[in-house]
Structure formats: structure tokens, C-alpha cells
Scaffold this motif. Structure first.
Motif, PDB file in Angstrom:
ATOM      1  N   ARG A 175       0.136   1.829 -13.496  1.00 41.22           N
ATOM      2  CA  ARG A 175      -0.116   0.693 -12.713  1.00 41.22           C
ATOM      3  C   ARG A 175       1.118   0.761 -11.844  1.00 41.22           C
ATOM      4  O   ARG A 175       2.435   1.131 -12.644  1.00 41.22           O
ATOM      5  N   ASP A 176       2.331   0.282 -11.287  1.00 42.61           N
ATOM      6  CA  ASP A 176       2.704  -0.473 -10.328  1.00 42.61           C
ATOM      7  C   ASP A 176       2.461  -2.045 -10.381  1.00 42.61           C
ATOM      8  O   ASP A 176       1.879  -2.154  -9.753  1.00 42.61           O
ATOM      9  N   GLU A 208      -9.759  -0.141  -2.436  1.00 44.36           N
ATOM     10  CA  GLU A 208      -9.547   0.755  -2.742  1.00 44.36           C
ATOM     11  C   GLU A 208      -9.266   2.189  -1.830  1.00 44.36           C
ATOM     12  O   GLU A 208      -9.540   1.650  -0.039  1.00 44.36           O
ATOM     13  N   THR A 222      -0.640  -2.833  -8.222  1.00 47.01           N
ATOM     14  CA  THR A 222      -1.812  -1.653  -7.631  1.00 47.01           C
ATOM     15  C   THR A 222      -1.924  -0.906  -9.191  1.00 47.01           C
ATOM     16  O   THR A 222      -1.062  -0.600 -10.208  1.00 47.01           O
ATOM     17  N   TYR A 253      -3.548   2.909 -10.554  1.00 46.50           N
ATOM     18  CA  TYR A 253      -3.746   4.179  -9.279  1.00 46.50           C
ATOM     19  C   TYR A 253      -4.552   5.562 -10.906  1.00 46.50           C
ATOM     20  O   TYR A 253      -4.338   5.297 -11.911  1.00 46.50           O
ATOM     21  N   GLN A 299      -4.967   9.512 -11.225  1.00 40.64           N
ATOM     22  CA  GLN A 299      -4.380  10.462 -10.465  1.00 40.64           C
ATOM     23  C   GLN A 299      -5.507  12.031 -11.183  1.00 40.64           C
ATOM     24  O   GLN A 299      -5.663  11.278 -12.081  1.00 40.64           O
ATOM     25  N   SER A 354      -6.260   4.928  -5.283  1.00 41.55           N
ATOM     26  CA  SER A 354      -5.128   3.640  -5.500  1.00 41.55           C
ATOM     27  C   SER A 354      -6.786   2.409  -5.126  1.00 41.55           C
ATOM     28  O   SER A 354      -7.214   2.540  -4.727  1.00 41.55           O
ATOM     29  N   CYS A 355      -6.242   1.250  -6.140  1.00 34.75           N
ATOM     30  CA  CYS A 355      -6.986   0.062  -6.104  1.00 34.75           C
ATOM     31  C   CYS A 355      -5.140  -1.206  -6.396  1.00 34.75           C
ATOM     32  O   CYS A 355      -4.872  -1.308  -7.041  1.00 34.75           O
ATOM     33  N   ARG A 409      -4.910  11.416  -6.070  1.00 31.05           N
ATOM     34  CA  ARG A 409      -5.065  10.134  -6.985  1.00 31.05           C
ATOM     35  C   ARG A 409      -5.400   9.227  -5.285  1.00 31.05           C
ATOM     36  O   ARG A 409      -5.652   8.969  -4.753  1.00 31.05           O
ATOM     37  N   CYS A 424     -13.196   0.304  -8.676  1.00 30.15           N
ATOM     38  CA  CYS A 424     -12.183  -0.066  -9.155  1.00 30.15           C
ATOM     39  C   CYS A 424     -12.398  -1.261  -9.373  1.00 30.15           C
ATOM     40  O   CYS A 424     -13.949  -2.289  -8.888  1.00 30.15           O
ATOM     41  N   GLY A 470      -8.041   6.734  -1.201  1.00 28.91           N
ATOM     42  CA  GLY A 470      -8.059   8.138  -1.687  1.00 28.91           C
ATOM     43  C   GLY A 470      -8.583   8.933  -2.236  1.00 28.91           C
ATOM     44  O   GLY A 470      -8.812   9.769  -2.985  1.00 28.91           O
TER      45      GLY A 470
END
Length: 115
Positions: free
Chosen positions: A71-72, A6, A77, A79, A81, A21-22, A19, A95, A8
Motif C-alpha cells: 500500500r501507499d 481499480e 492506494t 497494489y 503485484q 492498483s486500487c 500490477r 478490490c 491495471g
């Protein structure tokens, strides 16, 4: 074994944004779902938001309309927000990934909302 990293967290004023992130160690399509939980001092850990492998999302009532999970896929990853942050959002955010009846957790990241 799924590893989650994780990033952010931090200190933000009320009304501000962060934001989280994981990053997962494997393809998020191999996970049943990923999500974010939080735990405030003296409180139980609670679900904030999750996203399934199919892309469905679910949110705690307290964050609906303010937080968005996304997600990306290429980066494995997820996210979170967080907008319009309130002091009551202060907590350690974790996460989570669920795969084949097992839960995996990140190390946690502190979010503090204070003026």
C-alpha cells in the motif's frame, strides 16, 4: 460510503507480471482491511490477498510466493503485484475494503493469462 477504483488488468503471457492498483476514496487507515478477490467463470469469488490497517498481510495458498500486496498510505492506494502468472490466475479481480462491518467493492478488472 467507500469508493474503490481499480486499474491495471490486462492480457499477459504465462510467466509474466502485472500490477493491479486500487485507489480508495478515504484514508486506508480508516478501513479495517483492504484486499483483492478474484472470480473465474463458473467459480466462486475467492480471497487472493489482504492487508490490514496495521500492515499485516494474508495470502491464498495458491498465490503465496508469487503475489505481493502493498500500500501507499499517502495515495490511499493498495497494489497487487502479480509475478509468475499462470493460466489458472485468469479471473476478474475485485478490490475490497472492509469498514465497520461493511464490505465495499470495486468494479473489477479482468486479468487474462494466456499464450
Amino acid at each position: 460510503q467507500v469508493q474503490l477504483v481499480e486499474s491495471g488488468g490486462g492480457l499477459v503471457q504465462p510467466g509474466g507480471s502485472l500490477r493491479l492498483s486500487c485507489a480508495a476514496s478515504e484514508s486506508i487507515f480508516r478501513l479495517n482491511w483492504m484486499g483483492w478477490y478474484r472470480q473465474a467463470p463458473g467459480e466462486q469469488r475467492e480471497l487472493v490477498a489482504l492487508i490490514t490497517s496495521g500492515g499485516s498481510t494474508n495470502y491464498a495458498d495458491s498465490v503465496k510466493g508469487r503475489f505481493t500486496i502493498s500500500r501507499d498510505n499517502a495515495k490511499n492506494t493498495v497494489y497487487l503485484q502479480m509475478n509468475s502468472l499462470k493460466p489458472e490466475d485468469t479471473a476478474v479481480y475485485y478490490c475490497n475494503a472492509h469498514k465497520v462491518m461493511r464490505d465495499y467493492w470495486g468494479q473489477g478488472t479482468q486479468v487474462t493469462v494466456s499464450s
